[in-house]
Design a protein around this motif. Structure first.
Motif, PDB file in Angstrom:
ATOM      1  N   HIS A  23       9.652   3.221  -0.540  1.00 27.21           N
ATOM      2  CA  HIS A  23       9.782   1.803  -0.881  1.00 27.21           C
ATOM      3  C   HIS A  23       8.736   0.965  -0.142  1.00 27.21           C
ATOM      4  O   HIS A  23       8.095   0.080  -0.738  1.00 27.21           O
ATOM      5  CB  HIS A  23      11.199   1.323  -0.567  1.00 27.21           C
ATOM      6  N   LEU A  24       8.549   1.234   1.152  1.00 22.37           N
ATOM      7  CA  LEU A  24       7.540   0.502   1.920  1.00 22.37           C
ATOM      8  C   LEU A  24       6.143   0.728   1.356  1.00 22.37           C
ATOM      9  O   LEU A  24       5.352  -0.211   1.239  1.00 22.37           O
ATOM     10  CB  LEU A  24       7.579   0.921   3.394  1.00 22.37           C
ATOM     11  N   ARG A  25       5.851   1.964   1.006  1.00 23.70           N
ATOM     12  CA  ARG A  25       4.539   2.272   0.426  1.00 23.70           C
ATOM     13  C   ARG A  25       4.335   1.499  -0.877  1.00 23.70           C
ATOM     14  O   ARG A  25       3.264   0.941  -1.114  1.00 23.70           O
ATOM     15  CB  ARG A  25       4.398   3.766   0.188  1.00 23.70           C
ATOM     16  N   GLU A  26       5.358   1.481  -1.723  1.00 27.94           N
ATOM     17  CA  GLU A  26       5.258   0.742  -2.989  1.00 27.94           C
ATOM     18  C   GLU A  26       5.024  -0.746  -2.749  1.00 27.94           C
ATOM     19  O   GLU A  26       4.183  -1.362  -3.414  1.00 27.94           O
ATOM     20  CB  GLU A  26       6.532   0.937  -3.820  1.00 27.94           C
ATOM     21  N   LEU A  27       5.768  -1.340  -1.811  1.00 26.34           N
ATOM     22  CA  LEU A  27       5.566  -2.754  -1.483  1.00 26.34           C
ATOM     23  C   LEU A  27       4.141  -2.990  -0.989  1.00 26.34           C
ATOM     24  O   LEU A  27       3.497  -3.983  -1.362  1.00 26.34           O
ATOM     25  CB  LEU A  27       6.568  -3.207  -0.420  1.00 26.34           C
ATOM     26  N   GLY A  28       3.660  -2.105  -0.146  1.00 21.67           N
ATOM     27  CA  GLY A  28       2.298  -2.220   0.362  1.00 21.67           C
ATOM     28  C   GLY A  28       1.247  -2.105  -0.731  1.00 21.67           C
ATOM     29  O   GLY A  28       0.277  -2.855  -0.753  1.00 21.67           O
TER      30      GLY A  28
END
Length: 182
Positions: free
Chosen positions: A14-19
């Motif tokens: 999820h963090l990677r996608e947001l980034g």
């Protein structure tokens, strides 16, 4: 945990996608098995009272990493001027199986410690005897199976490259903590 995998792997993904969408700055620390795992009551008791370590890893190796090294990498990642927007796979400096750990503890403690290689089912029962749920016991046993087949057979230089310091060896850790196993 791999991005998208169970538990924290979902958070990582999820963090990677947001980034990737430019909605967040991020860093994910992915340490392997910690040297401090040997401070858990099940290990302390079996080392002190039985002179034994239990696993279902067979001859599988693990790059045991110190919590101090994980924290040092975290400090560097969090205090950078620019967000890292990456993951850090944090591994210890050497590949050691439970036989190696038992030998190191034997040397440090001055008495024989042996590794008992259990079947997966026996390890699950052992975890349950310490109050772990059936589901958690199966998970822990499956992680030992993965180690047995080489999933943790890797090292890298993340600690050194991020902190400028060599990672702590298991022997250094054991020497500093030996009083808990006496």
């Amino acid at each position: 945990m791999e991005p998208g995998g169970f538990l924290l792997g979902r958070v990582h993904a999820h963090l990677r996608e947001l980034g990737q969408r430019g909605e967040a700055e991020w860093a994910v620390l992915r340490p392997t098995w910690c040297q401090q795992d040997f401070e858990q009551p099940c290990h302390v008791r079996s080392i002190k009272e039985e002179g034994k370590l239990y696993s279902a890893t067979s001859g599988g190796k693990i790059p045991w990493v110190s919590a101090d090294d994980i924290a040092a990498v975290a400090v560097q990642a969090l205090t950078r001027e620019d967000a890292p927007n990456t993951e850090y796979l944090i591994l210890g400096p050497e590949l050691l199986g439970y036989d190696d750990i038992a030998n190191t503890l034997s040397s440090v403690l001055g008495r024989k410690i042996v590794h008992v290689d259990l079947s997966n089912h026996a390890l699950e029962r052992r975890h349950q005897s310490f109050g772990c749920s059936e589901e958690h016991s199966r998970l822990m046993s499956s992680l030992d199976t993965a180690i047995k087949y080489g999933t943790e057979n890797r090292t890298n230089d993340v600690v050194l490259s991020m902190t400028g310091n060599k990672p702590k060896s298991f022997r250094e850790y054991a020497e500093s903590m030996k009083e808990i196993w006496v």
